[in-house]
Design a protein around this motif. Structure first.
Motif, PDB file in Angstrom:
ATOM      1  N   ALA A 481      64.762  19.609 -39.936  1.00 44.26           N
ATOM      2  CA  ALA A 481      64.702  18.234 -40.189  1.00 44.26           C
ATOM      3  C   ALA A 481      66.058  18.162 -38.531  1.00 44.26           C
ATOM      4  O   ALA A 481      65.956  17.259 -38.219  1.00 44.26           O
ATOM      5  N   LEU A 482      67.050  19.417 -37.984  1.00 45.31           N
ATOM      6  CA  LEU A 482      67.745  19.066 -37.746  1.00 45.31           C
ATOM      7  C   LEU A 482      67.565  19.079 -36.169  1.00 45.31           C
ATOM      8  O   LEU A 482      67.059  18.379 -34.820  1.00 45.31           O
ATOM      9  N   VAL A 483      66.237  19.789 -35.728  1.00 42.88           N
ATOM     10  CA  VAL A 483      65.800  20.093 -34.432  1.00 42.88           C
ATOM     11  C   VAL A 483      64.845  18.698 -33.941  1.00 42.88           C
ATOM     12  O   VAL A 483      64.442  18.178 -33.156  1.00 42.88           O
ATOM     13  N   PHE A 484      64.229  18.707 -34.896  1.00 45.33           N
ATOM     14  CA  PHE A 484      63.278  17.186 -35.028  1.00 45.33           C
ATOM     15  C   PHE A 484      64.196  15.995 -34.693  1.00 45.33           C
ATOM     16  O   PHE A 484      63.485  15.598 -33.725  1.00 45.33           O
ATOM     17  N   ALA A 485      64.530  15.802 -35.073  1.00 44.77           N
ATOM     18  CA  ALA A 485      65.894  15.296 -34.898  1.00 44.77           C
ATOM     19  C   ALA A 485      66.444  14.674 -33.182  1.00 44.77           C
ATOM     20  O   ALA A 485      66.410  14.201 -32.304  1.00 44.77           O
ATOM     21  N   ILE A 486      66.559  16.609 -33.162  1.00 44.68           N
ATOM     22  CA  ILE A 486      66.927  16.518 -31.367  1.00 44.68           C
ATOM     23  C   ILE A 486      65.824  16.171 -30.139  1.00 44.68           C
ATOM     24  O   ILE A 486      65.747  15.242 -29.323  1.00 44.68           O
ATOM     25  N   VAL A 487      64.173  16.321 -30.882  1.00 41.55           N
ATOM     26  CA  VAL A 487      63.638  16.403 -30.039  1.00 41.55           C
ATOM     27  C   VAL A 487      63.109  14.576 -30.343  1.00 41.55           C
ATOM     28  O   VAL A 487      63.267  14.298 -28.643  1.00 41.55           O
ATOM     29  N   ILE A 488      63.303  13.717 -30.800  1.00 38.80           N
ATOM     30  CA  ILE A 488      63.085  12.353 -31.603  1.00 38.80           C
ATOM     31  C   ILE A 488      63.696  11.708 -30.722  1.00 38.80           C
ATOM     32  O   ILE A 488      63.637  11.189 -29.902  1.00 38.80           O
ATOM     33  N   SER A 489      65.479  12.089 -30.762  1.00 38.30           N
ATOM     34  CA  SER A 489      65.863  11.231 -30.281  1.00 38.30           C
ATOM     35  C   SER A 489      65.851  11.456 -27.854  1.00 38.30           C
ATOM     36  O   SER A 489      66.868  10.514 -27.383  1.00 38.30           O
TER      37      SER A 489
END
Length: 509
Positions: A481-489
């Motif tokens: 959840a955190l990793v994908f959040a960084i990627v999308i940002s």
């Protein structure tokens, strides 16, 4: 120019916010947490936590959504472009929760139907685990369970149908219907419950204060944890909902009404639950403490067993109870889904219809994992890790970033005071700047210490028998959840959306 959707009325927003906060946990988590942590004495740390963490964070999130006029990712991007990932983190946590939360609502729909003939029989645990869910061994997926799949489809059709209609014509109207209905239904249940034989013994057990536990720091952590997890704070919902408020909206009053409305329903749930637990104890001739339960087991094992023993109208009250679970769950699910729908609309400039299809549709597909024979085991692990290491950690990061890193509390205090009757003072800044971070930090430290040294345990029991692969899945989901959040940002915004002005800057012109 303001093109964002808006609530039709202030009452519509408050009902939606209260509807989001009031969920399944109010009914099956709060009563047991209160009982285990001092009974009536627990209300002291609970009220303190509400006033120093729950309502202060609500005010902060309402202010952020109202000021920056955007979904959680857009709001944090407008706070500072390097903090956008926090908004997406909250959105992705909400996405994961929606995938299994919808399945629990599907169970409640099934049990509403089962109530008409008390189909669960006398062995309610065996019926849930074996006959209904057909649960496979931990770590085994198995095939889809038709009895779960069919109501799950109904849940998603209703939820996405409401979301298709938008904020004013969909979410607001749905909450105007569901929340009053929920309150009326639950009041009927509570009135009947307190008239049952043994109800007073149950209420005595619930309210009898054990002041010796007040000195235990774990009790205070439990109070903060209950407030934190029951108010829908720190995972994008309240920021998203408040972004639809008109320019002149009483932020502080709305937060107090939402916070106390949620707590009022929790107290009502505690009265109802312990009345029927007292009845069950009286029927079995055992002390109340031997029948106290919480979580899924309380709703789908203990309550059906209690309903079997009702002196009259068993089927009706069984239906009303599970219907209340459906209503409480649906209002929360709608709010959870709105977070990623709003995020997709803002980030990629797609229509709301496409956002509902892509976001809601994908969530519905993923939810099928929890409708399999291994669904209960996957649900337990996912719920535990995404809540403890998603919502809790995210809340700490959010408060630290706003209060400590960017020192925005004074600015937000000024914004809220300009539109609110109740003016914020040092109580608010001290709560968010000191009390909340310290308590959340202590709570999260304890969680990591516990889970890195032994197998996890949830409110449903100890799961030491779960294979390492299933535990690893929980950690993986929380981490991704955190990793994908960084990627999308890192993806650029369409049409410089993140550069749009806040409500303060527009009005200054």
């Amino acid at each position: 120019m303001e093109n964002r959707s808006q609530w039709g009325t202030r009452a519509g927003f408050i009902l939606a916010a209260v509807g989001s906060a009031i969920g399944l946990g109010n009914i099956w988590r709060f009563p047991s947490v209160a009982y285990e942590n001092g009974g009536g004495a627990f209300f002291i740390p609970y009220l303190f936590a509400l006033l120093t963490a729950g309502i202060p964070i609500l005010i902060m999130e309402f202010t952020m959504g109202h000021k920056y006029r955007g979904s959680a990712p857009l709001t944090f991007s407008r706070l500072h472009k390097k903090t956008e990932f926090i908004g997406w983190w909250g959105v992705l946590v909400a996405f994961v929760i929606s995938t299994y939360y919808s399945v629990i609502i599907a169970w409640a729909i099934s049990y509403s139907v089962f109530s008409f003939k008390l189909s669960w029989g006398s062995n309610t645990e065996g019926f849930l685990i074996g006959d209904y869910l057909k649960t496979a061994d931990p770590g085994v997926m198995g095939g889809l369970v038709p009895g779960v799949l069919i109501p799950l489809i109904i849940v998603w059709v209703v939820a996405l149908g409401i979301l298709f209609r938008g904020v004013k014509k969909g979410i607001e109207i749905a909450n105007r219907i569901m929340i009053p209905t929920l309150i009326v239904v639950f009041l009927i249940i509570v009135i009947r419950a307190v008239t049952l034989p043994g109800a007073m013994e149950g209420l005595d057990a619930f309210f009898k204060p054990d002041f010796s536990k007040i000195a235990n720091p774990d009790v205070w952590v439990a109070a903060y944890g209950q407030i934190f997890f029951s108010l829908s704070i720190a995972f994008a919902i309240m920021i998203t909902y408040s972004s639809y408020l008109p320019k002149k909206s009483d932020i502080t009053n709305n937060a107090f009404i939402t916070g106390f409305g949620n707590s009022g329903f929790e107290l009502l749930a505690g009265i109802g639950v312990f009345s029927v637990l007292g009845f069950m104890a009286a029927q079995q001739g055992v002390p109340v403490n031997e029948v106290v339960s919480g979580g899924v087991g309380l709703a789908f094992i203990v309550f059906p067993a209690i309903i079997n023993e009702f002196p009259a109208l068993n089927e009706l009250f069984g239906f009303l109870f599970f219907a209340s679970l459906v209503l409480a769950g649906m209002t929360s699910l709608i709010s959870i889904c709105e977070t990623y729908i709003a995020g997709l609309v803002d980030k990629f400039k797609i229509s709301r219809t496409k956002a509902v299809i892509f976001g809601g549709g994908f969530a519905a597909i993923v939810s099928l994992l929890f409708a399999t024979r291994g669904g209960l085991n996957f649900l337990d692990v996912t719920d535990y890790f995404i809540n403890q290491f998603g919502v809790a950690v995210l809340g700490l990061v959010e408060v630290v970033v706003v209060a400590w890193l960017f020192r925005k509390l004074k600015e937000y205090q000024k914004h809220a005071n300009e539109v609110s009757d109740i003016r914020l003072g040092s109580w608010w800044t001290i709560s968010l700047g000191i009390v909340t971070p310290v308590v959340l930090g202590y709570m999260i430290f304890g969680l990591f210490k516990q889970n890195l040294t032994k197998a996890f345990a949830t409110e449903n029991g100890n799961y030491e028998g779960y294979p390492d692969s299933l535990i690893s899945l929980g950690w993986t989901i929380a981490g991704l959840a955190l990793v994908f959040a960084i990627v999308i940002s890192l993806v650029k915004w369409r049409k410089s959306t993140e550069q749009s002005e806040s409500i303060d800057k527009r009005e200054a012109k």
